[in-house]
Design a protein around this motif. Structure first.
Motif, PDB file in Angstrom:
ATOM      1  N   TYR A 102      -9.871  63.660  76.505  1.00  0.00           N
ATOM      2  CA  TYR A 102      -8.673  64.267  77.055  1.00  0.00           C
ATOM      3  C   TYR A 102      -7.445  63.390  76.807  1.00  0.00           C
ATOM      4  O   TYR A 102      -7.496  62.153  76.939  1.00  0.00           O
ATOM      5  CB  TYR A 102      -8.829  64.492  78.559  1.00  0.00           C
ATOM      6  CG  TYR A 102      -9.868  65.540  78.905  1.00  0.00           C
ATOM      7  CD1 TYR A 102      -9.780  66.827  78.403  1.00  0.00           C
ATOM      8  CD2 TYR A 102     -10.927  65.229  79.750  1.00  0.00           C
ATOM      9  CE1 TYR A 102     -10.723  67.786  78.727  1.00  0.00           C
ATOM     10  CE2 TYR A 102     -11.877  66.185  80.086  1.00  0.00           C
ATOM     11  CZ  TYR A 102     -11.768  67.464  79.570  1.00  0.00           C
ATOM     12  OH  TYR A 102     -12.707  68.417  79.877  1.00  0.00           O
ATOM     13  N   LEU A 103      -6.358  64.051  76.468  1.00  0.00           N
ATOM     14  CA  LEU A 103      -5.072  63.387  76.325  1.00  0.00           C
ATOM     15  C   LEU A 103      -4.292  63.533  77.634  1.00  0.00           C
ATOM     16  O   LEU A 103      -4.489  64.504  78.367  1.00  0.00           O
ATOM     17  CB  LEU A 103      -4.296  63.999  75.161  1.00  0.00           C
ATOM     18  CG  LEU A 103      -4.898  63.732  73.769  1.00  0.00           C
ATOM     19  CD1 LEU A 103      -4.294  64.667  72.731  1.00  0.00           C
ATOM     20  CD2 LEU A 103      -4.690  62.278  73.365  1.00  0.00           C
ATOM     21  N   PRO A 104      -3.383  62.611  77.939  1.00  0.00           N
ATOM     22  CA  PRO A 104      -2.698  62.613  79.247  1.00  0.00           C
ATOM     23  C   PRO A 104      -1.560  63.635  79.318  1.00  0.00           C
ATOM     24  O   PRO A 104      -0.389  63.282  79.450  1.00  0.00           O
ATOM     25  CB  PRO A 104      -2.187  61.175  79.371  1.00  0.00           C
ATOM     26  CG  PRO A 104      -1.941  60.755  77.956  1.00  0.00           C
ATOM     27  CD  PRO A 104      -3.031  61.408  77.146  1.00  0.00           C
ATOM     28  N   PHE A 105      -1.916  64.912  79.269  1.00  0.00           N
ATOM     29  CA  PHE A 105      -0.888  65.951  79.206  1.00  0.00           C
ATOM     30  C   PHE A 105       0.006  65.955  80.441  1.00  0.00           C
ATOM     31  O   PHE A 105       1.211  66.201  80.337  1.00  0.00           O
ATOM     32  CB  PHE A 105      -1.524  67.331  79.003  1.00  0.00           C
ATOM     33  CG  PHE A 105      -1.522  67.779  77.573  1.00  0.00           C
ATOM     34  CD1 PHE A 105      -0.529  68.609  77.090  1.00  0.00           C
ATOM     35  CD2 PHE A 105      -2.491  67.343  76.688  1.00  0.00           C
ATOM     36  CE1 PHE A 105      -0.502  69.021  75.766  1.00  0.00           C
ATOM     37  CE2 PHE A 105      -2.487  67.741  75.360  1.00  0.00           C
ATOM     38  CZ  PHE A 105      -1.495  68.582  74.894  1.00  0.00           C
ATOM     39  N   GLN A 106      -0.564  65.723  81.617  1.00  0.00           N
ATOM     40  CA  GLN A 106       0.274  65.751  82.813  1.00  0.00           C
ATOM     41  C   GLN A 106       1.287  64.605  82.774  1.00  0.00           C
ATOM     42  O   GLN A 106       2.450  64.795  83.148  1.00  0.00           O
ATOM     43  CB  GLN A 106      -0.582  65.678  84.078  1.00  0.00           C
ATOM     44  CG  GLN A 106       0.214  65.893  85.349  1.00  0.00           C
ATOM     45  CD  GLN A 106      -0.465  66.811  86.349  1.00  0.00           C
ATOM     46  OE1 GLN A 106      -1.313  67.607  85.990  1.00  0.00           O
ATOM     47  NE2 GLN A 106      -0.095  66.700  87.604  1.00  0.00           N
ATOM     48  N   GLN A 107       0.875  63.447  82.307  1.00  0.00           N
ATOM     49  CA  GLN A 107       1.823  62.340  82.147  1.00  0.00           C
ATOM     50  C   GLN A 107       2.864  62.666  81.088  1.00  0.00           C
ATOM     51  O   GLN A 107       4.049  62.360  81.252  1.00  0.00           O
ATOM     52  CB  GLN A 107       1.068  61.071  81.769  1.00  0.00           C
ATOM     53  CG  GLN A 107       0.116  60.557  82.838  1.00  0.00           C
ATOM     54  CD  GLN A 107      -0.665  59.351  82.363  1.00  0.00           C
ATOM     55  OE1 GLN A 107      -0.208  58.571  81.534  1.00  0.00           O
ATOM     56  NE2 GLN A 107      -1.881  59.200  82.886  1.00  0.00           N
ATOM     57  N   TRP A 108       2.432  63.294  79.997  1.00  0.00           N
ATOM     58  CA  TRP A 108       3.390  63.686  78.964  1.00  0.00           C
ATOM     59  C   TRP A 108       4.401  64.687  79.510  1.00  0.00           C
ATOM     60  O   TRP A 108       5.596  64.603  79.206  1.00  0.00           O
ATOM     61  CB  TRP A 108       2.649  64.304  77.787  1.00  0.00           C
ATOM     62  CG  TRP A 108       1.868  63.332  76.949  1.00  0.00           C
ATOM     63  CD1 TRP A 108       1.758  61.984  77.128  1.00  0.00           C
ATOM     64  CD2 TRP A 108       1.074  63.654  75.810  1.00  0.00           C
ATOM     65  NE1 TRP A 108       0.948  61.442  76.170  1.00  0.00           N
ATOM     66  CE2 TRP A 108       0.512  62.439  75.340  1.00  0.00           C
ATOM     67  CE3 TRP A 108       0.778  64.830  75.137  1.00  0.00           C
ATOM     68  CZ2 TRP A 108      -0.324  62.388  74.217  1.00  0.00           C
ATOM     69  CZ3 TRP A 108      -0.054  64.783  74.018  1.00  0.00           C
ATOM     70  CH2 TRP A 108      -0.594  63.580  73.574  1.00  0.00           C
TER      71      TRP A 108
END
Length: 229
Positions: A102-108
């Motif tokens: 998983y990539l940190p989409f919420q942080q992005w």
């Protein structure tokens, strides 16, 4: 090399044909481990792709109706197909929130739009409320010069009643977090029909962004996907 304003406008137009929108962007810091871009070299910049309200829903439904056989995770599949085609056209790499690892989409998303989480965990948008989503991101090895996002008004700070914490019959959301199993058992059980057909009661009672609320059929689709977990 710099991604031009004209290129960004072209990307926005290509996404709009499918009901999707650009959700801001940011540049990776020089000392962070950025994911790879189209050639595999570390990305310099990211543009987030998502939706406001249910604008993609009719496009997705038409695509789904054309499939010759059932599709696993159809919304993710459609999003990858659409965003991937745009990425190839404009020399980017497309990534998805459901990619592993998983990539940190919420942080992005916080970096791109300055949003904060609601008590339900969904990022609260000052216009869309809880009725928005991120469907992917475009990673560029070139720089994108975008203005820094202003800190968005966090509507949850102005909400004293917090109805989103009071409407669930099994109190799935509390200050202790999300009671996943209790929510899942309720949605799957005999008293969960209102949630299955009309979506999360806590989410629907939020007064903000009501004009962007997903239609019942879209909410039922998402709830069915949740209940299969």
């Amino acid at each position: 090399m710099i991604v031009s304003r004209g290129t960004i406008d072209g990307i926005a137009a290509a996404l709009a044909a499918h009901g999707l929108i650009l959700r801001g962007g940011f540049r990776f810091d020089g000392d962070e481990a950025a994911p790879g871009g189209a050639s595999g070299s570390p990305a310099s910049s990211a543009l987030l792709v998502g939706q406001a309200g249910a604008a993609p829903w009719p496009h997705f439904q038409r695509w789904l109706g054309r499939q010759p056989r059932p599709v696993a995770n159809p919304l993710d599949t459609w999003s990858r197909e659409v965003i991937g085609a745009v990425a190839r056209e404009f020399g980017a790499r497309a990534v998805s929130p459901s990619d592993r690892p998983y990539l940190p989409f919420q942080q992005w998303a916080t970096r791109a739009e300055g949003l904060k989480p609601s008590p339900l965990g969904i990022l609260m948008h000052p216009e869309y409320g809880l009725w928005h989503a991120y469907r992917g991101a475009l990673l560029f090895e070139e720089e994108i010069f975008l203005p820094e996002p202003h800190a968005a008004i966090h509507l949850c700070d102005t909400c004293t009643e917090k109805p989103c914490m009071k409407s669930c019959p099994v109190d799935a959301y509390s200050e202790q977090g999300f009671a996943h199993e209790a929510c899942l058992d309720h949605v799957r059980g005999p008293t969960g029909a209102p949630c299955r057909t009309g979506g999360c009661l806590d989410r629907n009672v939020c007064p903000y962004g009501a004009d962007y609320r997903y239609p019942p059929e879209a909410q039922a689709f998402h709830m069915a996907a949740f209940a299969r977990l």
